[in-house]
Design a protein around this motif. Structure first.
Motif, PDB file in Angstrom:
ATOM      1  N   VAL A  81       0.914  -1.342  -0.193  1.00  0.00           N
ATOM      2  CA  VAL A  81      -0.226  -0.169  -0.142  1.00  0.00           C
ATOM      3  C   VAL A  81       0.605   0.730  -0.306  1.00  0.00           C
ATOM      4  N   ARG A  84       2.398   2.107  -2.632  1.00  0.00           N
ATOM      5  CA  ARG A  84       1.389   2.245  -3.972  1.00  0.00           C
ATOM      6  C   ARG A  84       0.937   4.001  -4.282  1.00  0.00           C
ATOM      7  N   PHE A 108      -6.094   5.246   1.308  1.00  0.00           N
ATOM      8  CA  PHE A 108      -6.360   4.042   0.611  1.00  0.00           C
ATOM      9  C   PHE A 108      -7.159   2.559   0.986  1.00  0.00           C
ATOM     10  N   HIS A 112     -10.704   0.746   0.255  1.00  0.00           N
ATOM     11  CA  HIS A 112     -10.563  -0.531  -0.455  1.00  0.00           C
ATOM     12  C   HIS A 112     -11.083  -1.400   0.044  1.00  0.00           C
ATOM     13  N   GLU A 113     -12.511  -2.124  -0.391  1.00  0.00           N
ATOM     14  CA  GLU A 113     -13.184  -2.984  -0.028  1.00  0.00           C
ATOM     15  C   GLU A 113     -12.363  -4.177   1.062  1.00  0.00           C
ATOM     16  N   ARG A 116      -9.517  -3.048   3.333  1.00  0.00           N
ATOM     17  CA  ARG A 116      -9.521  -2.411   4.979  1.00  0.00           C
ATOM     18  C   ARG A 116      -9.348  -2.994   5.943  1.00  0.00           C
TER      19      ARG A 116
END
Length: 471
Positions: A81, A84, A108, A112-113, A116
């Motif tokens: 992450v 990214r 971020f 994010h589904e 997270r």
């Protein structure tokens, strides 16, 4: 020969293209289980010929980095992450302040589904609430402190000030000096071809230590100047003057090979002038304000228009115009490179004997030795309008509109025309146009596509006028 794993082969056939690692993973195939001769997925892609030229180049330059990414240990997504977020903010090489980086990483993750879950309470599944300061402190411990550790024998990240960035530099990138409407500027590769280059306004340090703002757009940088109080303020455009200080009056002319290198040192961009010769780029040891002599300039050796050896009539009878007489222009066309910048004017009419004179013919002077033995240095030559049809192999007088759009003048040269064409469904197109010298001691002038709007064939050589050769 490498055996392609069936899931890769099947998915490639379904998609009619190379599958991504994510697509393979969702099909139940773990990309880590590649044949043992491949350390990373990227090596496998390259070996299969599925990498683009840019991807193959990137892998060659940064393979150790990709190997480290493919083999680094992870229990959560935090390390990736962080990468990214740096990528999304074009901050891999420039860096990002850690408080801002931590906040953007949290944004971020929360958005994010799937990811997270890495920030959720194991028992309740609910997001763990933290203050921004506590989150930043936690993020410094993990993953930042982990990324700062040595991996694969080297340190990959560094902290400058309080900004995190990779600990290695992106290779310098080069821009070509070209000219349009009389002003030199920089032609730049698009971001997808040169991912490390800036996009938008950026501060750059000149060789003499001055700090300028350069403004990059899609394929060019045509505005630069001393920085204002804020990046993005209105700039006086000093780029054309700077390029001419470095490269002289030929900066950006067709046939030149001047380049400018941008490279990063720490957090700062630096710039340096280059000259490309025999395929190799060399730095020019010059400071701003110290012009560089133009390479390959065919120096004028025989003075000016006052050396015209024949009689001139300022205003001949109309009946003799373009029947026995043609106009003479104070135009110098260089047989070598481009002649001096000028706005040609008619200086009189001269009688040309033994020639079938037609409308549009004129006399102008050619200096230099690159068209010898056909055109001796200093010859006054008779030109006619370029006839319709192919120009291949013709000796032409070429104008480069260096004074800008709408102007009649510019810089002129005489060369043999050569073009390479490709036949298309609509007819044909030029792949390359070269203006060739006859003297092998000189180099050809290659016209790039961006030169087309500023280059015009003014006339074709009819013959050097034998009794008008300057002596």
């Amino acid at each position: 020969m490498v055996s392609i794993p069936p899931p890769v082969r099947d998915l490639r056939a379904d998609l009619a293209r190379r599958p991504t690692m994510t697509e393979l993973f969702h099909r139940g195939y773990n990309p880590r289980t590649l044949p043992p001769e491949f350390t990373t997925w990227f090596d496998f892609v390259a070996a299969e010929g599925d990498a683009t030229a840019l991807e193959a180049e990137c892998l060659g330059r940064f393979r150790d980095w990709f190997v480290m990414l493919a083999t680094t240990r992870m229990t959560k997504s935090f390390k990736m992450v962080l990468l990214r977020v740096l990528l999304d903010n074009d901050a891999v090489f420039s860096g990002m302040p850690i408080p801002e980086l931590a906040a953007k990483c949290r944004e971020f993750l929360v958005a994010h589904e799937f990811l997270r879950r890495d920030n959720a309470d194991a028992a309740t599944g609910q997001l763990v609430e933290m203050s921004p300061r506590k989150w930043e402190s936690s993020w410094r411990k993990f993953p930042i402190s982990i990324w700062m550790q040595e991996q694969e024998g080297r340190n990959w990240f560094a902290i400058h000030g309080d900004s995190l960035r990779v600990a290695f530099e992106c290779d310098p990138f080069h821009t070509k000096v070209i000219q349009s409407r009389g002003k030199p500027f920089l032609k730049v590769a698009p971001v997808d071809e040169e991912p490390g280059r800036p996009d938008g306004p950026v501060l750059v340090r000149l060789p003499d230590g001055r700090e300028w703002e350069f403004r990059f757009v899609k394929i060019a940088c045509n505005v630069a100047g001393p920085r204002g109080s804020n990046v993005g303020d209105t700039l006086p455009n000093g780029l054309p003057t700077l390029l001419r200080e470095w490269f002289g009056p030929d900066a950006g002319l067709p046939g030149t090979s001047f380049q400018v290198e941008f490279h990063r040192e720490g957090d700062a961009w630096h710039i340096a002038p280059l000259r490309k010769e025999n395929g190799a780029c060399t730095h020019l040891p010059v400071a701003a304000g110290d012009p560089v002599p133009a390479a390959g300039r065919d120096l004028q050796t025989n003075g000016g228009w006052h050396l015209f050896p024949g009689p001139l009539t300022p205003s001949p009878p109309p009946a003799s115009r373009f029947t026995t007489r043609v106009p003479v222009y104070d135009l110098t066309a260089a047989a070598g490179f481009w002649g001096p910048e000028s706005v040609p004017e008619e200086i009189g009419w001269t009688e040309v004997l033994g020639v079938a004179v037609n409308p549009g013919m004129f006399v102008a002077r050619v200096t230099g030795t690159s068209m010898e033995p056909l055109i001796p240095d200093g010859s006054w030559c008779l030109f006619r309008p370029c006839p319709a049809g192919s120009r291949e192999g013709r000796i032409v007088l070429v104008q480069f509109a260096s004074l800008g759009a709408g102007e009649n003048g510019g810089r002129f040269t005489v060369k043999k025309y050569h073009s390479e064409k490709t036949v298309t469904a609509d007819g044909w197109r030029h792949d390359r146009i070269q203006l060739l010298p006859l003297n092998p001691a000189f180099e050809p002038i290659t016209l790039e596509p961006e030169d087309a709007a500023d280059v015009m064939m003014v006339g074709e050589l009819y013959q050097p006028v034998p009794f008008l050769i300057g002596r």
